[in-house]
Design an enzyme around this catalytic site. Structure first.
Site, mmCIF file in Angstrom:
data_model
loop_
_atom_site.group_PDB
_atom_site.id
_atom_site.type_symbol
_atom_site.label_atom_id
_atom_site.label_comp_id
_atom_site.label_asym_id
_atom_site.label_seq_id
_atom_site.Cartn_x
_atom_site.Cartn_y
_atom_site.Cartn_z
ATOM 1 N N CYS A 76 0.846 -1.192 0.000
ATOM 2 C CA CYS A 76 0.000 0.000 0.000
ATOM 3 C C CYS A 76 0.881 1.241 0.000
ATOM 4 O O CYS A 76 1.370 1.677 1.035
ATOM 5 C CB CYS A 76 -0.936 0.024 1.207
ATOM 6 N N LEU A 77 1.124 1.753 -1.182
ATOM 7 C CA LEU A 77 1.913 2.980 -1.316
ATOM 8 C C LEU A 77 1.154 3.826 -2.335
ATOM 9 O O LEU A 77 0.957 3.401 -3.469
ATOM 10 C CB LEU A 77 3.329 2.642 -1.807
#
Ligand code: ZN
Lengths: 183, 430
Positions: free
Chosen positions: A110-111
């Site tokens: 999750c970036l």
């Protein structure tokens, strides 16, 4: 038919002719050859002729004491770039099962700049720096591993203990993690 | 009964067929270019000489083809790689139920030729990438009605590359139309002379992507459930099996998984067609938006082909989401555009020169001042300054002769942090 030639703004422009190298290809060449990475990150190309698929290894050891939670580990990410780069972001996955609030057990990361906030002006360097930042500052608000995120919120000490446990290849709450410690 | 008019008996024209269009072409007006040849000259060019390529025979393409045919273009080629789906029939009006499953390009070409006498429409059912430079060279104009960024980038780069300063006809005006729901744009690209498609790549609306942690933990919308199925569950359950968004079985699987997820979180609205729409990133197509944008594109094609009025400079935007708003502006060329920007340099070197010697020459050259250049040909790396592994892998090439790596007249792409984007070298040997 309009006579475009005579309307061209200057003769210099007329002399410009580009090779058959695709824009994506040139852009990847530019991104890779101008990477400005700290010593904590290295790239590995399984096939050096294929610039579109490679591995990034992050060995976090920078920062102040509180940031050193993942120190001693070696974390591997696969990068896959498609021919529509940089319109499309690179596809990045963590190759190990790791205990991290922003990485799930399948290796999804999750970036924000890998998905909803990707823009063509960003480059591979931005993505790599962003990934390293996740190890210095895990973010409990964007969890992909909910247990890890809750632990980080609840007790930082317990979280740190779990991180160390997982990095040794141990279990955390019954989940087996990959050994990522380097000697 | 058809009558012979306009001194062009072979075309099957009937009386007054071009009455309205000829109002524009028979006499110069305040906005006509100096080179405008009112009367027979311009009509002959438009109706007997001009060859135009239409890329895409879908929502925009059908409108474009009929507009061109009715304004008097006679020789049209059309490329499309798709076949007709039943869901196309509400707006792609050259197609009927009996045509479902047939190639769009072929059915569209036949329809136009049947409906408009004297037309020659040549279809190609396949990809634009199948065709070479000679093929694109035969056209005076290219109009694109595509829904793919990738295909647009390809044709844009191809037409920019086609430009040869010694051959004026090699510059093919590209008219690009695009729609997304109630929004659309039409633009005129004169490859190498005006801003190209790649120049404006960062202006594009990017497809809606949801944060992966929202999809994983806090789904609120049916789209979140569908993305969960396609982004997270598909690779987890199906492993390396590639998802084919055109395969109904795959869509079925995603729909089933997404529906279960939606039920768990009490979210309503997951349907089969929404599933397909989300994974294929389909934005509902609006027939009227297509009609406006196609009309704008064909208007530009007509003006460029006839010089009867000033053409669009160079970007027209339509926003129909709240009222009807349109805006026209000149999109500027980018110096650092990887396709039309950057510098090109013809250099002549000895056949004995090593790559090392060539690099030394580039670094020493006063007018370009390149620091640490990396070099490649369209097919292989010559020398990369970084990353370390690639530097090492390409280092042996430094000792090799340039002539062993690059053919005579071949192109070399040079990148360096001191260059805005890249430099292209055309190498000839003395
Ligand atoms: Zn450009």
């Amino acid at each position: 038919m309009i006579k475009i030639w005579s309307m061209k703004k200057n003769e210099e422009a007329a002399a410009k002719k580009k090779p058959k190298t695709s824009a994506a290809q040139i852009r990847v060449q530019k991104d890779l050859t101008e990477l400005d990475l700290p010593s904590t990150m290295t790239t590995t190309f399984p096939d050096p002729a294929d610039l579109l698929n490679f591995t990034l290894t992050i060995t976090p050891d920078e920062g102040t004491y509180i940031h050193r939670m993942y120190e001693g580990g070696s974390f591997k990410f696969s990068f896959a770039i498609n021919t529509n780069y940089p319109h499309d972001p690179p596809r990045v996955k963590c190759l190990q099962t790791i205990y991290h609030p922003n990485v799930d057990l399948e290796g999804n990361v999750c970036l924000n700049i890998l998905r909803e906030d990707w823009k063509p002006v960003l480059n591979l360097n931005s993505v790599m720096v962003g990934l390293q930042y996740l190890f210095l500052e895990p973010n409990a608000d964007d969890p992909l591993n909910k247990e890890a995120a809750e632990e980080l919120r609840r007790s930082r000490d317990q979280f740190l203990y779990n991180v160390k446990q997982s990095m040794r290849g141990g279990q955390v709450k019954g989940q087996q993690y990959d050994k990522v410690l380097v000697q | 009964m058809a009558a012979v008019v306009n001194g062009n008996p072979s075309s099957g024209d009937w009386q007054d067929r071009y009455y309205d269009v000829d109002q524009i072409l028979d006499r110069p007006g305040p906005r006509t270019a100096h080179s405008f040849m009112a009367g027979d000259g311009v009509k002959d060019f438009l109706r007997n000489q001009c060859k135009i390529l239409v890329i895409g025979a879908g929502g925009l393409g059908c409108e474009i083809l009929s507009n061109l045919a009715l304004t008097g273009f006679k020789d049209i080629h059309v490329i499309d790689m798709d076949t007709i789906d039943i869901s196309n029939l509400n707006r792609q009006f050259l197609f009927r139920q009996k045509d479902v499953g047939q190639p769009k390009a072929i059915v569209a070409a036949e329809y136009i030729m049947k409906r408009v006498p004297g037309m020659k429409v040549t279809p190609y059912y396949g990809k634009i990438q199948d065709k070479d430079d000679d093929y694109y060279m035969q056209f005076n104009l290219v109009i694109c009605g595509l829904d793919s960024v990738e295909a647009r980038r390809w044709i844009n780069a191809t037409l920019v590359n086609l430009v040869d300063p010694d051959i004026p006809e090699s510059l093919k005006p590209l008219i690009d139309g695009g729609t997304e729901g109630f929004k659309g744009q039409a633009r005129v690209i004169l490859p190498t002379a005006t801003s190209c498609y790649e120049c404006s790549l960062d202006m594009l609306n990017k497809p809606t992507a949801f944060p992966i942690c929202t999809i994983a933990n806090t789904p609120r919308l049916p789209e979140h459930c569908i993305e969960w199925a396609s982004v997270l569950e598909w690779p987890r359950v199906q492993g390396d099996k590639k998802m084919d968004t055109d395969d109904p079985e795959h869509i079925n699987w995603l729909y089933t998984v997404a529906s279960a997820r939606a039920k768990e979180f009490k979210i309503e609205g997951v349907t089969w067609s929404l599933t397909q729409g989300v994974v294929k990133n389909i934005i509902p197509a609006i027939a009227s938006t297509n009609a406006i944008i196609a009309a704008s594109c064909c208007n530009e094609a007509f003006k460029i082909a006839t010089t009867s009025a000033a053409y669009l400079n160079n970007y027209f935007m339509l926003i129909g989401t709240e009222g009807v708003y349109s805006y026209t502006f000149e999109h500027e060329r980018r110096e650092d555009c990887p396709v039309c920007g950057g510098e090109s340099l013809d250099i002549t070197v000895s056949r004995d020169w090593t790559v090392d010697r060539l690099i030394e020459m580039l670094v020493e050259k006063q007018d370009i001042q390149i620091k640490k250049p990396s070099l490649s040909t369209p097919t292989k790396q010559i020398y990369f300054q970084a990353p370390p592994q690639l530097e090492e892998a390409t280092r042996p090439n430094l000792e090799k002769k340039v002539s062993d790596l690059v053919p005579d007249g071949g192109e070399v792409t040079v990148t360096a942090s001191s260059l805005p984007f890249s430099l292209s070298l055309r190498i000839t040997y003395s």
